[in-house]
Design a protein around this motif. Structure first.
Motif, short mmCIF file in Angstrom:
data_model
loop_
_atom_site.label_atom_id
_atom_site.label_comp_id
_atom_site.label_asym_id
_atom_site.label_seq_id
_atom_site.Cartn_x
_atom_site.Cartn_y
_atom_site.Cartn_z
N HIS A 249 0.84 -1.20 0.00
CA HIS A 249 0.00 0.00 0.00
C HIS A 249 0.87 1.26 0.00
O HIS A 249 1.87 1.32 0.73
CB HIS A 249 -0.89 -0.02 1.25
CG HIS A 249 -2.06 0.91 1.16
ND1 HIS A 249 -1.94 2.27 1.35
CD2 HIS A 249 -3.36 0.68 0.86
CE1 HIS A 249 -3.13 2.83 1.20
NE2 HIS A 249 -4.02 1.89 0.91
N PRO A 250 0.53 2.27 -0.81
CA PRO A 250 1.33 3.51 -0.81
C PRO A 250 1.48 4.13 0.58
O PRO A 250 2.52 4.71 0.89
CB PRO A 250 0.53 4.44 -1.75
CG PRO A 250 -0.17 3.50 -2.68
CD PRO A 250 -0.53 2.29 -1.85
N CYS A 285 -11.39 5.78 -1.75
CA CYS A 285 -10.25 5.35 -0.93
C CYS A 285 -9.90 6.50 0.00
O CYS A 285 -9.65 7.63 -0.44
CB CYS A 285 -9.05 5.01 -1.83
SG CYS A 285 -7.55 4.77 -0.85
N PHE A 287 -7.34 7.22 1.50
CA PHE A 287 -5.97 7.74 1.37
C PHE A 287 -5.81 8.59 0.11
O PHE A 287 -4.74 9.16 -0.12
CB PHE A 287 -4.99 6.56 1.36
CG PHE A 287 -3.54 6.96 1.44
CD1 PHE A 287 -3.06 7.71 2.51
CD2 PHE A 287 -2.64 6.58 0.46
CE1 PHE A 287 -1.74 8.09 2.59
CE2 PHE A 287 -1.30 6.95 0.53
CZ PHE A 287 -0.85 7.71 1.60
N HIS A 288 -6.88 8.74 -0.71
CA HIS A 288 -6.67 9.33 -2.03
C HIS A 288 -6.23 10.79 -1.98
O HIS A 288 -5.55 11.28 -2.88
CB HIS A 288 -7.93 9.17 -2.93
CG HIS A 288 -8.97 10.22 -2.78
ND1 HIS A 288 -10.16 10.03 -2.12
CD2 HIS A 288 -9.01 11.51 -3.22
CE1 HIS A 288 -10.87 11.14 -2.15
NE2 HIS A 288 -10.20 12.05 -2.80
N CYS A 291 -2.34 10.42 -1.73
CA CYS A 291 -1.65 9.33 -2.44
C CYS A 291 -1.01 9.81 -3.74
O CYS A 291 -1.65 10.48 -4.55
CB CYS A 291 -2.66 8.22 -2.74
SG CYS A 291 -1.90 6.82 -3.57
N TYR A 293 -0.26 7.94 -6.16
CA TYR A 293 -0.72 7.09 -7.27
C TYR A 293 -2.21 7.25 -7.55
O TYR A 293 -2.79 6.44 -8.25
CB TYR A 293 -0.46 5.62 -6.95
CG TYR A 293 0.99 5.27 -6.89
CD1 TYR A 293 1.67 4.88 -8.04
CD2 TYR A 293 1.70 5.33 -5.69
CE1 TYR A 293 3.02 4.56 -8.00
CE2 TYR A 293 3.03 5.02 -5.63
CZ TYR A 293 3.69 4.64 -6.79
OH TYR A 293 5.02 4.33 -6.74
N CYS A 298 -10.25 6.15 -7.63
CA CYS A 298 -9.91 6.16 -6.20
C CYS A 298 -10.74 7.21 -5.46
O CYS A 298 -10.94 7.10 -4.25
CB CYS A 298 -8.44 6.49 -5.98
SG CYS A 298 -7.31 5.41 -6.87
N CYS A 314 -6.19 -1.62 -2.01
CA CYS A 314 -5.71 -0.56 -2.93
C CYS A 314 -6.02 -1.00 -4.35
O CYS A 314 -5.81 -2.16 -4.71
CB CYS A 314 -4.21 -0.36 -2.74
SG CYS A 314 -3.47 0.72 -3.97
N PHE A 315 -6.49 -0.05 -5.20
CA PHE A 315 -6.83 -0.40 -6.59
C PHE A 315 -5.60 -0.81 -7.41
O PHE A 315 -5.75 -1.42 -8.46
CB PHE A 315 -7.52 0.79 -7.27
CG PHE A 315 -8.95 0.97 -6.80
CD1 PHE A 315 -9.85 -0.06 -6.92
CD2 PHE A 315 -9.36 2.17 -6.27
CE1 PHE A 315 -11.17 0.09 -6.48
CE2 PHE A 315 -10.68 2.34 -5.83
CZ PHE A 315 -11.58 1.29 -5.95
N LEU A 316 -4.40 -0.47 -6.94
CA LEU A 316 -3.20 -0.88 -7.70
C LEU A 316 -3.06 -2.40 -7.74
O LEU A 316 -2.33 -2.94 -8.57
CB LEU A 316 -1.94 -0.30 -7.04
CG LEU A 316 -1.79 1.23 -7.07
CD1 LEU A 316 -0.60 1.65 -6.24
CD2 LEU A 316 -1.68 1.74 -8.48
FE1 SF4 Z 1 -3.74 5.35 -3.76
FE2 SF4 Z 1 -5.85 4.66 -5.20
FE3 SF4 Z 1 -4.46 2.80 -3.90
FE4 SF4 Z 1 -5.98 4.54 -2.59
S1 SF4 Z 1 -6.68 2.95 -4.02
S2 SF4 Z 1 -3.91 3.92 -2.06
S3 SF4 Z 1 -5.68 6.39 -3.79
S4 SF4 Z 1 -3.75 4.08 -5.60
#
Ligand code: SF4
Length: 318
Positions: A249-250, A285, A287-288, A291, A293, A298, A314-316
């Motif tokens: 996770h970022p 999310c 954290f967006h 973040c 990324y 998000c 996380c969508f990544l």
């Molecule tokens: Fe970042 Fe999107 Fe992952 Fe949330 S879902 S941590 S905003 S990349």
């Protein structure tokens, strides 16, 4: 070897209501938001994150010291949220807390012997002789001499006081100990001694520790597993070695980057801005807003937890 669950938390929400809104209205603080987590018997699990992420609230909710909105907490197969007063009293004997500040958590007017006897006198019908034997055993277990039992807390150093606080937590022979930042109030030179004591007690007694901390080096040294919290959610969890070698996770990467000597992750991942208010959670999310990324989805959609032993939201990774 399959791990045996000591606690199983399902979709737990903790909310507070405050009437301190700008216009005088009721403000809802979303402190814990849908946490699910298994805690294995005999492990040291760290719940980590920035100040205000909900980790201490989650820990206190586990022993029902916080207002739980919804969810389930299973202990030995029973949902503690359905316990009556008597069952809750029995449960609380099995879980003990060690607090951050040993200067504040020990009553300065009581001798050490009385501090250690008190939980036994309140919660058991043991004879005075048996209580004294237990107190002597536990004070030795934390590396102090029984001669110290007749002294007062102010006669000890911070590290010794934290040992006494741990001894007090041990007298009822709990199933697990919640340790909230147990070394952060101590001098760096003393921290290692208390950390080693926790590790020894975990090994010697098979005692489960739930460690609440923001200190990355303490987590790396002590914890078997880690759950990373952000705005009341667990965004990543797994074995400590996996979290440190392959953070996903970022937010986890940014947290690890905040500990320079331990940093082995992408240097570009840093925390932008401040933690949003738990009274005004971001959509999608959570954290967006910070973040590096962030993608369009998000901002509106909530990522689901993926993975088996190493889990991430996380969508990544979807
Ligand atoms: Fe970042 Fe999107 Fe992952 Fe949330 S879902 S941590 S905003 S990349």
């Amino acid at each position: 070897m399959t791990e045996q669950n000591l606690l199983k938390i399902n979709n737990l929400y903790v909310e507070y209501h405050s009437n301190k809104g700008i216009l005088g209205g009721i403000v809802t603080i979303h402190a814990v938001n849908g946490v699910s987590l298994d805690i294995h018997k005999g492990e040291i699990i760290a719940i980590a994150g920035e100040s205000g992420c909900g980790k201490s609230t989650l820990a206190k909710a586990l022993i029902q010291l916080e207002p739980i909105k919804s969810g389930e907490i299973y202990f030995e197969g029973e949902n503690i949220l359905n316990f009556n007063k008597k069952q809750l009293k029995e449960f609380r004997k099995k879980c003990q807390m060690v607090f951050q500040n040993p200067y504040a958590s020990l009553n300065p007017k009581m001798k050490i012997i009385d501090i250690l006897k008190e939980p036994l006198e309140i919660n058991t019908d043991f004879s005075a002789e048996k209580i004294y034997d237990i107190v002597k055993e536990k004070i030795k277990l934390v590396g102090l001499d029984e001669n110290c039992l007749n002294l007062y807390p102010h006669e000890f150093s911070g590290g010794q006081r934290q040992r006494i606080a741990i001894a007090r937590a041990l007298v009822l022979e709990p199933e697990f100990i919640l340790a909230d930042e147990p070394v952060s109030a101590l001098d760096v030179s003393i921290q290692a001694q208390v950390i080693n004591l926790i590790k020894d007690l975990n090994k010697k007694l098979g005692l489960t520790f739930i460690l609440i901390t923001h200190d990355i080096s303490v987590i790396k040294y002590l914890a078997d597993r880690v759950a990373i919290m952000y705005l009341g959610e667990i965004v990543e969890s797994g074995k400590t070695e996996d979290i440190f070698s392959t953070p996903l996770h970022p937010y986890t990467k940014a947290l690890l980057n905040s500990a320079p000597q331990l940093n082995k992750t992408d240097k570009k991942i840093l925390l932008n801005g401040d933690l949003p208010s738990p009274a005004d959670l971001p959509k999608g999310c959570k954290f967006h807003t910070r973040c590096s990324y962030v993608m369009e989805k998000c901002k509106n959609c909530i990522p689901q937890e993926r993975g088996a032993s190493h889990k991430v939201k996380c969508f990544l990774y979807e």
